[in-house]
Design an enzyme around this catalytic site. Structure first.
Site, PDB file in Angstrom:
ATOM      1  N   GLU A  47       0.845  -1.196   0.000  1.00 29.53           N
ATOM      2  CA  GLU A  47       0.000   0.000   0.000  1.00 29.53           C
ATOM      3  C   GLU A  47       0.881   1.248   0.000  1.00 29.53           C
ATOM      4  O   GLU A  47       0.889   1.991  -0.968  1.00 29.53           O
ATOM      5  CB  GLU A  47      -0.938  -0.012   1.222  1.00 29.53           C
ATOM      6  CG  GLU A  47      -1.869   1.199   1.240  1.00 29.53           C
ATOM      7  CD  GLU A  47      -2.926   1.142   2.326  1.00 29.53           C
ATOM      8  OE1 GLU A  47      -3.089   0.096   2.968  1.00 29.53           O
ATOM      9  OE2 GLU A  47      -3.603   2.179   2.539  1.00 29.53           O
ATOM     10  N   ARG A  70      -7.596   2.804  14.034  1.00 28.14           N
ATOM     11  CA  ARG A  70      -8.463   1.650  13.770  1.00 28.14           C
ATOM     12  C   ARG A  70      -8.373   0.612  14.889  1.00 28.14           C
ATOM     13  O   ARG A  70      -9.348  -0.053  15.196  1.00 28.14           O
ATOM     14  CB  ARG A  70      -8.160   1.020  12.400  1.00 28.14           C
ATOM     15  CG  ARG A  70      -9.162  -0.055  11.997  1.00 28.14           C
ATOM     16  CD  ARG A  70      -8.991  -0.522  10.560  1.00 28.14           C
ATOM     17  NE  ARG A  70      -9.733   0.285   9.599  1.00 28.14           N
ATOM     18  CZ  ARG A  70     -11.000   0.069   9.232  1.00 28.14           C
ATOM     19  NH1 ARG A  70     -11.677  -0.936   9.740  1.00 28.14           N
ATOM     20  NH2 ARG A  70     -11.591   0.850   8.355  1.00 28.14           N
ATOM     21  N   PHE A  73      -5.413  -3.716   9.544  1.00 25.49           N
ATOM     22  CA  PHE A  73      -4.996  -2.322   9.723  1.00 25.49           C
ATOM     23  C   PHE A  73      -5.144  -1.864  11.170  1.00 25.49           C
ATOM     24  O   PHE A  73      -5.719  -0.814  11.438  1.00 25.49           O
ATOM     25  CB  PHE A  73      -5.851  -1.462   8.784  1.00 25.49           C
ATOM     26  CG  PHE A  73      -5.238  -0.147   8.364  1.00 25.49           C
ATOM     27  CD1 PHE A  73      -4.180  -0.119   7.474  1.00 25.49           C
ATOM     28  CD2 PHE A  73      -5.734   1.051   8.836  1.00 25.49           C
ATOM     29  CE1 PHE A  73      -3.633   1.092   7.063  1.00 25.49           C
ATOM     30  CE2 PHE A  73      -5.185   2.275   8.438  1.00 25.49           C
ATOM     31  CZ  PHE A  73      -4.140   2.293   7.550  1.00 25.49           C
ATOM     32  N   GLU A  87     -10.666  -8.053   4.756  1.00 22.60           N
ATOM     33  CA  GLU A  87     -10.019  -8.093   6.069  1.00 22.60           C
ATOM     34  C   GLU A  87     -10.785  -8.846   7.154  1.00 22.60           C
ATOM     35  O   GLU A  87     -10.174  -9.550   7.964  1.00 22.60           O
ATOM     36  CB  GLU A  87      -9.761  -6.653   6.549  1.00 22.60           C
ATOM     37  CG  GLU A  87      -8.772  -5.902   5.703  1.00 22.60           C
ATOM     38  CD  GLU A  87      -8.835  -4.400   5.958  1.00 22.60           C
ATOM     39  OE1 GLU A  87      -9.865  -3.777   5.620  1.00 22.60           O
ATOM     40  OE2 GLU A  87      -7.875  -3.855   6.498  1.00 22.60           O
TER      41      GLU A  87
END
Lengths: 786, 168
Positions: free
Chosen positions: A241, A319, A353, A722
């Protein structure tokens, strides 16, 4: 009625194979390193720091230049633009300039005629360092209060007061390790210079737009002169990413300086040394609860190892906090987060994440409450679940509107025979002095959307040609997750054509601009919607044209898989496309989508960061050998929510693969840095990812049926990338449950992750010791930075 | 003494002729003697279906057949494979179409990103031929040298089982 909300579909919701399936089994799918090499291609390798934290006193690269085949040696001084490859904060130099802050941090690049010559030359640099004190782990950074950004807090109710009045109170610490992505295809990029300074980069990345921006920044070019193309990746998992950038930027710089195409493929050891991983976390809790096990107040302090720079760590740690509740109502909660700067590689996105780490903490808390009260953890979980009409506000003030967990858990409890097996495990343990079994059922509630609100936008480009074939391009990238086939299904459905008529093309920044990373599980949600918008725009023009041609109103045009009928006229899709072209109708359109409803006020820590939640639950059964710590996950039952699946075959693969990857993270995958900051687990010889033999022998997985997404997502599907990874928390806690059996479930097992055999054995010994001396205090110290 | 060393080094660096029999075709190459079979296939013959995952014999992505047996092409020098029959993923399919193991991997969605797939298929074909894929337990064991980071193991086992039993 909007096309997305009809129930009958021809192509969508079908278990079609991956778009590259035939090429994968034939070995003809082309990855970046498989692209035929252009004439004069040069090879780039990076020279990294040997020290974790040091001033570079002298960087003598003459021996490198003198090596055979070397064409150029590049340092910070050779960068025409900015020496910055960071995603957000401006703190990631391409080449360290005077100061190094982790072992392996790139100092220079060598460009040579062959890969081998580049590898040979890169070792010849003579670097003199003046070492500085290195902070290598969370505890060290917390002691020194060294953070990559300000600590952050979320708060609802009055945790302190609730804790003071709680009938029962427990304090403890949960430690979970990091995780190497170990994408089978390592980081790689090939840059090809063009005219007027243009640069084309083939990059194995989840974020072509960011590669474009970073390459432009490093080369001092406008974005419009850089094109980045990604056909597919051999795995990404978050590792491509933000951290594909330095690889692409180094290749592009080499191409710019030499005028030749240049390729950089990181060797596996370099890849593991130079790229960031999942953040390891140390999480302290202080929880109050009533005699039934209902949580009345909780105070969390999370600290994570971010490494040397910010990278995406702020969003990742946010998160983690967003998932500190997992599926449970926390009426009085305080969640603090410390983002530790360490002299190790900068940690980054990894499937989930930060969410998985936050969930580990609350799930451990639930287990400890159950142990304390002598209850089955499942009963404590059920008691604390979010309600559907009340007890449904998160610690960040978002109302949970789509909670399906109560019914989901009941169903899984029944289908996996949880209660019967709980008794069977007890009976087994009573009769088995050496082997001990454990069982755990854990839920997942995972928030879907980028928590950075502006990233929730996507674009697509659709062309219809005169023969009725369709060219599809969208901003998402294919890394094996089946995004391309899902988006193609949406387009085929919209046009009522066969999937074979839709040609999926490589993601490219010159087709769809300003895209977000394919991340946050949002790929099919957002790109599916954007592609549908593009296809619908063309379909509307064709429908209008058919109506005018036949002399009927547009709503009298019938559009089915058999063709398009209006009045006495009938066309196949190809015939209509051809006729529309001749009548000068545009057959090309972009499409755009932005996720509705979401908003987030970070300062106030309030809002609705997520469009919806994806749910699931898993039951794992484990056995451990209390003499060696050896262990097996014997059986796993999963019930998972994908809304109305766009493609059940693809989704099933995501659920299974996500679980296995999560299981690896929590059981066998251990990152080990030595006292000088060197990663010693930098190859598969020392870093153990799950193999075929690690797959649980009994693995029952079902997708929930009849539960479409309550929000208006593409065909009412849900994101799947995810959420299933966190189902593996059940495997970790099943191992912990087996350890607890050693002390007859009288003391908490405190089994941290990864639960390697070594750690299991240590936990077994610890439980034995504490069970023999139950009066001993069970509260570790609080972190220093309170 | 020094002269001898220099000569030895020069000899090692000098390219050598290598004749490779790959997928039934004879290729005459001139290679540095330290070029691995994997690099010879990928960089000199353009057969990029065989993948480089770890380049140290631990991930299985580079698996090929040498004289009908599965072998890691990153752990052998190309010169060592002279005079032996090498088969890569590109040579597995016959005139009649895909090999049954390829068909089974297709039918069972036994991949996600696809990067490990050619190695998986090359290992599976020899395991089946050698009678080492008789049960799920055996398949799980014999396939553990081929890592799949996407975790497509349930489908891989299903595909190998189906191929071993002679059905798709």
């Amino acid at each position: 009625m909007h096309a997305a909300f009809t129930d009958v579909t021809r192509v969508v919701a079908k278990a079609l194979p991956h778009d590259s399936a035939a090429k994968h089994v034939a070995g003809t799918a082309v990855y970046v390193d498989d692209i035929p090499e252009p004439a004069g291609l040069l090879h780039v390798q990076l020279g990294g720091s040997a020290e974790a934290h040091a001033r570079v006193v002298k960087l003598d690269l003459e021996p490198v230049r003198a090596m055979p085949g070397v064409v150029a040696v590049l340092t910070a001084a050779d960068i025409p633009g900015r020496n910055d490859v960071s995603p957000v904060a401006g703190d990631d130099p391409l080449f360290a300039d005077g100061l190094v802050e982790h072992v392996g941090q790139p100092l220079f690049a060598v460009v040579a005629r062959s890969y081998r010559e580049a590898r040979m030359a890169v070792r010849q640099a003579r670097v003199e360092y003046e070492p500085l004190p290195a902070l290598l782990d969370i505890d060290a950074a917390m002691r020194e209060k060294l953070f990559i950004s300000e600590p952050y807090e979320m708060k609802r109710g009055d945790a302190e007061r609730a804790l003071g009045r709680a009938r029962n109170r427990l304090k403890g610490r949960v430690v979970v390790g990091g995780q190497e992505h170990f994408y089978l295809e390592g980081q790689v990029a090939m840059a090809i210079p063009g005219e007027d300074g243009e640069m084309t980069v083939h990059s194995s990345t989840q974020h072509p737009s960011e590669i474009q921006h970073v390459v432009a920044r490093v080369l001092g070019l406008p974005h419009a002169r850089v094109v980045v193309e990604t056909r597919r990746m051999g795995g990404g998992f978050g590792g491509k990413e933000s951290q594909a950038s330095f690889v692409a930027a180094a290749a592009a710089l080499a191409a710019r300086v030499t005028g030749h195409p240049a390729k950089l493929r990181l060797d596996r050891d370099d890849d593991m040394t130079m790229t960031g991983k999942r953040h390891d976390f140390v999480m302290d809790y202080d929880v109050g609860f009533d005699d039934d096990g209902r949580i009345t107040g909780i105070d969390f302090a999370f600290a994570s190892r971010c490494g040397r720079s910010a990278d995406l760590s702020d969003a990742i740690n946010d998160r983690a906090m967003f998932h500190a509740d997992n599926a449970y109502y926390l009426e009085n909660a305080r969640i603090r987060s410390y983002r530790c700067k360490t002299h190790t590689v900068s940690n980054t996105a990894f499937r989930g994440f930060g969410g998985p780490q936050g969930m580990c903490a609350i799930e451990r808390v639930i287990e400890e409450i159950a142990l304390h009260l002598g209850k089955d953890p499942l009963d404590v979980r059920k008691l604390n679940l979010y309600g559907t009409t009340d007890r449904n506000v998160t610690p960040y003030y978002m109302t949970v509107e789509d909670n399906i967990l109560p019914g989901l858990i009941e169903e899984l409890e029944r289908s996996a025979e949880y209660r019967r097996r709980r008794e069977a495990v007890k009976a087994f343990n009573a009769a088995s002095p050496v082997l001990k079994k454990g069982l755990a059922l854990t839920p997942v509630k995972f928030g879907i959307s980028f928590t950075t609100t502006h990233l929730n936008q996507a674009g697509a480009l659709v062309h219809v040609y005169q023969d009725g074939s369709v060219h599809l391009n969208h901003g998402g990238t294919e890394m094996g997750q089946g995004l391309n086939i899902k988006v193609a299904q949406v387009v085929a459905e919209t046009f009522a054509i066969d999937i074979g008529q839709v040609r999926i093309t490589a993601t490219s920044t010159d087709k769809v601009p300003n895209t977000s990373a394919t991340a946050a599980s949002s790929g099919s949600d957002m790109n599916g919607m954007a592609a549908q918008a593009a296809a619908t725009a063309i379909k509307q023009r064709l429908r209008d044209f058919a109506a005018v041609t036949a002399g009927v109103p547009p709503d009298h045009v019938s559009w089915t898989a058999e063709g398009i009928t209006a009045g006495d006229r009938h066309w196949t899709f190809a015939e209509l496309a051809k006729e529309a072209y001749l009548a000068r109708i545009s057959l090309s359109s972009t499409g755009y989508y932005r996720t509705p409803k979401i908003h987030w006020n970070r300062k106030a820590a309030r809002g609705r960061p997520f469009y919806y939640f994806a749910y699931g639950a898993a039951v794992s059964e484990a056995v451990i050998d209390t003499l060696t710590g050896e262990n097996r996950i014997l059986r796993v039952d999963i019930l998972h929510d994908v809304g109305r699946s766009l493609n059940p075959a693809i989704d099933l693969g995501q659920v299974e693969g996500g679980f296995i990857q999560g299981m690896g993270w929590l059981t066998t995958e251990e990152l080990w840095f030595d006292s000088s900051g060197r990663l010693r687990t930098h190859a598969p010889s020392t870093y153990k990812i799950p193999a075929c033999s690690d797959r649980p022998p009994v693995f029952n997985i079902r997708l929930i049926e009849g539960q479409p997404n309550r929000e208006e997502t593409i065909y009412r599907s849900k994101a799947v990338g995810e959420p299933p990874l966190m189902l593996a928390i059940s495997a970790w806690l099943a191992l912990a449950d087996a350890v607890a059996a050693v002390g007859d479930h009288k003391v908490a097992p405190r089994l941290d992750a990864p639960a390697t055999p070594e750690r299991i054995l240590a936990a077994v010994c610890d439980v034995r010791r504490r069970a023999a001396a139950p009066a001993e205090a069970a509260v570790p110290e609080r972190p220093a930075a309170e | 003494m020094e002269t001898t060393l220099e000569l030895t080094k020069a000899a090692a660096d000098a390219p050598v002729p290598v004749v490779l029999d790959v997928n039934g075709r004879i290729h005459r190459l001139t290679l540095d003697s330290r070029v691995t079979l994997l690099d010879a296939l990928r960089d000199h013959l353009g057969l990029t279906g065989t993948k480089k995952g770890c380049d140290r014999g631990e991930c299985g992505a580079c698996t090929v057949h040498i004289d009908g047996r599965a072998a890691l092409s990153c752990l052998q020098f190309a010169v060592m494979a002279e005079g032996r029959a090498i088969t890569t993923i590109e040579g597995l399919a016959g005139d009649a179409g895909l090999h049954p193991v390829q068909e089974a991997f297709l039918a069972h969605d036994a991949f996600q990103c696809g990067f490990c797939t050619s190695g998986q298929i090359m290992s599976a074909t020899t395991a089946i031929r050698e009678g080492r894929a008789g049960s799920d337990a055996e398949i799980r064991e014999v396939m553990s040298g081929n890592l799949c980071r996407c975790g497509a193991y349930p489908q891989i086992v299903a595909a190998v089982r189906a191929a071993a039993q002679g059905r798709d």
